[in-house]
Write a protein that holds these residues in place. Structure first.
Motif, PDB file in Angstrom:
ATOM      1  N   TYR A 130       0.945  -1.259  -0.038  1.00  0.00           N
ATOM      2  CA  TYR A 130       0.115  -0.192   0.092  1.00  0.00           C
ATOM      3  C   TYR A 130       0.958   1.200   0.003  1.00  0.00           C
ATOM      4  O   TYR A 130       0.734   2.032  -0.902  1.00  0.00           O
ATOM      5  CB  TYR A 130      -0.997   0.048   1.436  1.00  0.00           C
ATOM      6  CG  TYR A 130      -1.762   1.316   1.517  1.00  0.00           C
ATOM      7  CD1 TYR A 130      -3.010   1.587   0.551  1.00  0.00           C
ATOM      8  CD2 TYR A 130      -1.279   2.347   2.340  1.00  0.00           C
ATOM      9  CE1 TYR A 130      -3.736   2.867   0.650  1.00  0.00           C
ATOM     10  CE2 TYR A 130      -2.215   3.456   2.245  1.00  0.00           C
ATOM     11  CZ  TYR A 130      -3.218   3.548   1.604  1.00  0.00           C
ATOM     12  OH  TYR A 130      -3.895   4.673   1.637  1.00  0.00           O
ATOM     13  N   TRP A 131       2.014   1.351   0.917  1.00  0.00           N
ATOM     14  CA  TRP A 131       2.507   2.398   1.104  1.00  0.00           C
ATOM     15  C   TRP A 131       3.614   2.614  -0.118  1.00  0.00           C
ATOM     16  O   TRP A 131       4.001   3.831  -0.271  1.00  0.00           O
ATOM     17  CB  TRP A 131       3.430   2.526   2.496  1.00  0.00           C
ATOM     18  CG  TRP A 131       2.573   2.739   3.595  1.00  0.00           C
ATOM     19  CD1 TRP A 131       2.085   1.938   4.472  1.00  0.00           C
ATOM     20  CD2 TRP A 131       1.891   4.099   4.135  1.00  0.00           C
ATOM     21  NE1 TRP A 131       1.162   2.446   5.329  1.00  0.00           N
ATOM     22  CE2 TRP A 131       1.109   3.612   5.087  1.00  0.00           C
ATOM     23  CE3 TRP A 131       1.926   5.356   3.390  1.00  0.00           C
ATOM     24  CZ2 TRP A 131       0.385   4.948   5.720  1.00  0.00           C
ATOM     25  CZ3 TRP A 131       1.063   6.195   3.865  1.00  0.00           C
ATOM     26  CH2 TRP A 131       0.303   6.198   5.249  1.00  0.00           C
ATOM     27  N   PHE A 137       7.488   4.734   8.535  1.00  0.00           N
ATOM     28  CA  PHE A 137       8.021   4.309   9.707  1.00  0.00           C
ATOM     29  C   PHE A 137       9.243   5.317  10.011  1.00  0.00           C
ATOM     30  O   PHE A 137       9.784   5.363  11.080  1.00  0.00           O
ATOM     31  CB  PHE A 137       8.365   3.062   9.926  1.00  0.00           C
ATOM     32  CG  PHE A 137       7.357   2.031   9.844  1.00  0.00           C
ATOM     33  CD1 PHE A 137       6.235   2.020  10.922  1.00  0.00           C
ATOM     34  CD2 PHE A 137       6.970   1.120   8.832  1.00  0.00           C
ATOM     35  CE1 PHE A 137       5.373   1.353  10.795  1.00  0.00           C
ATOM     36  CE2 PHE A 137       5.844   0.258   8.799  1.00  0.00           C
ATOM     37  CZ  PHE A 137       4.877   0.287   9.777  1.00  0.00           C
ATOM     38  N   CYS A 138       9.840   5.723   8.645  1.00  0.00           N
ATOM     39  CA  CYS A 138      11.327   6.347   8.938  1.00  0.00           C
ATOM     40  C   CYS A 138      11.368   7.602   7.855  1.00  0.00           C
ATOM     41  O   CYS A 138      12.422   8.498   7.816  1.00  0.00           O
ATOM     42  CB  CYS A 138      12.305   5.536   8.864  1.00  0.00           C
ATOM     43  SG  CYS A 138      12.842   4.682   7.283  1.00  0.00           S
ATOM     44  N   ALA A 139      10.332   7.637   7.142  1.00  0.00           N
ATOM     45  CA  ALA A 139      10.321   8.754   5.706  1.00  0.00           C
ATOM     46  C   ALA A 139      11.303   8.500   4.852  1.00  0.00           C
ATOM     47  O   ALA A 139      11.450   9.144   3.839  1.00  0.00           O
ATOM     48  CB  ALA A 139      10.295   9.906   6.453  1.00  0.00           C
ATOM     49  N   THR A 140      11.864   7.317   4.823  1.00  0.00           N
ATOM     50  CA  THR A 140      13.174   7.110   3.753  1.00  0.00           C
ATOM     51  C   THR A 140      12.533   6.913   2.401  1.00  0.00           C
ATOM     52  O   THR A 140      11.535   6.070   2.216  1.00  0.00           O
ATOM     53  CB  THR A 140      14.095   5.893   4.090  1.00  0.00           C
ATOM     54  OG1 THR A 140      14.750   6.117   5.470  1.00  0.00           O
ATOM     55  CG2 THR A 140      15.018   5.460   3.215  1.00  0.00           C
ATOM     56  N   HIS A 200       7.307  11.150  -4.328  1.00  0.00           N
ATOM     57  CA  HIS A 200       7.909  10.031  -4.268  1.00  0.00           C
ATOM     58  C   HIS A 200       7.309   9.323  -3.171  1.00  0.00           C
ATOM     59  O   HIS A 200       6.859   9.643  -2.141  1.00  0.00           O
ATOM     60  CB  HIS A 200       9.381  10.091  -4.224  1.00  0.00           C
ATOM     61  CG  HIS A 200       9.980  10.811  -2.847  1.00  0.00           C
ATOM     62  ND1 HIS A 200       9.672  10.258  -1.601  1.00  0.00           N
ATOM     63  CD2 HIS A 200      10.740  11.743  -2.676  1.00  0.00           C
ATOM     64  CE1 HIS A 200      10.511  10.870  -0.697  1.00  0.00           C
ATOM     65  NE2 HIS A 200      11.104  11.864  -1.406  1.00  0.00           N
ATOM     66  N   SER A 201       7.183   7.764  -3.150  1.00  0.00           N
ATOM     67  CA  SER A 201       6.881   6.851  -2.141  1.00  0.00           C
ATOM     68  C   SER A 201       8.031   6.892  -1.175  1.00  0.00           C
ATOM     69  O   SER A 201       9.350   6.878  -1.381  1.00  0.00           O
ATOM     70  CB  SER A 201       6.497   5.572  -2.494  1.00  0.00           C
ATOM     71  OG  SER A 201       7.750   5.015  -3.254  1.00  0.00           O
ATOM     72  N   ALA A 202       7.629   6.582   0.314  1.00  0.00           N
ATOM     73  CA  ALA A 202       8.780   6.692   1.341  1.00  0.00           C
ATOM     74  C   ALA A 202       7.908   5.503   2.351  1.00  0.00           C
ATOM     75  O   ALA A 202       6.872   5.394   2.390  1.00  0.00           O
ATOM     76  CB  ALA A 202       8.677   8.019   2.078  1.00  0.00           C
ATOM     77  N   CYS A 203       8.968   5.147   3.162  1.00  0.00           N
ATOM     78  CA  CYS A 203       8.514   4.141   4.404  1.00  0.00           C
ATOM     79  C   CYS A 203       7.879   5.007   5.422  1.00  0.00           C
ATOM     80  O   CYS A 203       8.258   6.083   5.822  1.00  0.00           O
ATOM     81  CB  CYS A 203       9.654   3.674   4.705  1.00  0.00           C
ATOM     82  SG  CYS A 203       9.475   2.817   6.425  1.00  0.00           S
TER      83      CYS A 203
END
Length: 433
Positions: A393-394, A412-415, A407-410
């Motif tokens: 999903y994310w 939990f940490c925005a990476t 852009h897509s990112a994690c």
């Protein structure tokens, strides 16, 4: 612990992590900042935290538009603003200001979000640093988040609808839109405008579930109307009015403040997310299976939820993964494809595939999960682990970045996720005995 037993922990009788008992105030929902794994790295403190619960207030504090003043001198504008009522000032020129007074609304509660630590702000938000680091440790030279960024207004009666508006009232109960701010008069005569860097909102299609798909990013005006995005984040010209859309927050809506992105979860939506107990049960279930490093044959174990939240020092049994193939190992120093120790590319000893080699950390923020599945997939390149459907999903959600990029990112940490491979399926080896 069996999967069925773990699943049964998903709904605890009190739902202590998310849902207040009926005798407590009505819960409208929660705003959760993307990029934090359950708490701020240095701990949640007061109004500065990674998630903010909105409860019905003892006394309504909402406001609604009332009197409109058209003023031709700065002195007259100042006199209106000093009356002690909430107001929004639209400065059209040095000698032409429209001031809209707001009066008390007994049917709504208002919550304000922004960078300011002044008392009108309920939820203090600062710029999110990719990689899960605290902004205080990595100073932002100039924040792009507004001091009084936005406000959420919730209806005090069912269905407790929550609406979002750009800009928040300052300590003088005023919102000022200066000469350079984008503002205009609508066909029906009422004034409206946009904040400098804007408040963007995206509602997922199909709610916040495993079947959801990304929606379209829009900009919200000071009065709550919906517009297409400007050419750049702070352009003077607004986008086009989107008449068939509104500013009502839905479960899973994302709110971007140009420096931090917030996830809105309704009270109903939170009731169906995994609890901390459920996530802990899944962690214990993986560890109880005694996964092993296929080369060193040492037993691996995910660190505690508390250590995962803090991204503390690595543990001896910490699982590591070759992200290109998904093979999970213990930590070792072989397989470098360069003489440089810092080279991120490593060769998996199981399948010879070359790629990043990183430690695995469990995703500990339940609000980011779209289902209650086992943690089987990792984000690439950070190594945060959660359920397959949550990862996928994310990986599809384009998040605003800078003034005009997405852009897509994690979560939990925005990476920023890899453009070629946003996630990796984990391959564990069980014990050989």
């Amino acid at each position: 612990m069996l999967v069925s037993e773990a699943r049964s922990l998903m709904f605890s009788s009190s739902q202590e992590e998310h849902c207040a008992p009926s005798k407590d105030p009505v819960k409208y929902g929660e705003l959760v900042v993307l990029g934090y794994n359950g708490s701020l790295p240095n701990g949640d403190r007061g109004r500065r935290k990674s998630r903010f619960a909105l409860y019905r207030k003892t006394k309504a504090n909402g406001v609604k538009p009332s009197t409109v003043h058209i003023l031709n001198t700065p002195q007259a504008s100042k006199a209106v603003n000093c009356k002690g009522q909430h107001s929004i000032s639209y400065t059209l020129s040095r000698n032409h200001t429209v001031v809209v007074e707001y009066c008390h609304d007994k049917d709504t509660d208002m919550f304000q979000i922004g960078r300011s630590t002044e008392s009108p702000i309920d939820f203090v938000v600062t710029d999110t640093i990719a990689g899960g680091q605290e902004g205080e440790e990595t100073p932002i030279t100039q924040s792009t988040i507004s001091r009084f960024a936005c406000r959420v207004v919730c209806e005090r009666n069912p269905p407790y609808t929550a609406r979002i508006y750009a800009a928040g009232f300052d300590s003088s109960k005023n919102i000022f839109l200066g000469e350079k701010a984008a503002k205009w008069k609508n066909p029906d005569g009422h004034m409206d405008g946009l904040t400098t860097n804007g408040v963007l909102v995206m509602h997922p299609k199909g709610g916040f579930t495993e079947e959801s798909k990304p929606g379209v990013w829009r900009e919200i005006s000071v009065c709550g109307d919906v517009y297409t995005l400007r050419e750049t984040r702070s352009a003077q010209t607004p986008g086009k009015l989107v008449e068939h859309e509104n500013n009502i927050l839905q479960d899973g809506s994302l709110v971007d403040l140009c420096g931090a992105t917030l996830l809105w979860r309704t009270a109903e939506g939170l009731f169906h997310t995994p609890t901390q107990k459920h996530l802990e049960a899944l962690r214990q279930e993986i560890n109880a299976g005694r996964p092993q490093c296929p080369v060193g044959l040492n037993t691996l174990a995910f660190p505690s939820m508390q250590r995962s939240r803090a991204l503390s020092s690595l543990e001896d049994k910490q699982p590591w993964v070759y992200l290109a193939c998904g093979h999970v190992h213990g930590h070792h120093n072989w397989g470098h494809r360069s003489e440089q120790e810092a080279c991120p590319q490593r060769e998996c000893p199981m399948c010879r595939v070359v790629g990043p080699y990183v430690p695995l950390w469990l995703g500990c923020e339940p609000a980011f999960y779209v289902d209650t599945g086992a943690p089987t997939h990792a984000f690439v390149p950070c190594g945060h682990v959660c359920s397959e459907k949550s990862v996928k999903y994310w990986a599809e959600i384009p998040l605003p970045h800078g003034t005009h990029a997405f852009h897509s990112a994690c979560p939990f940490c925005a990476t920023q996720l890899s453009l070629t491979q946003g996630c990796s399926k984990l391959i564990f080896q069980g014990p050989v005995d």
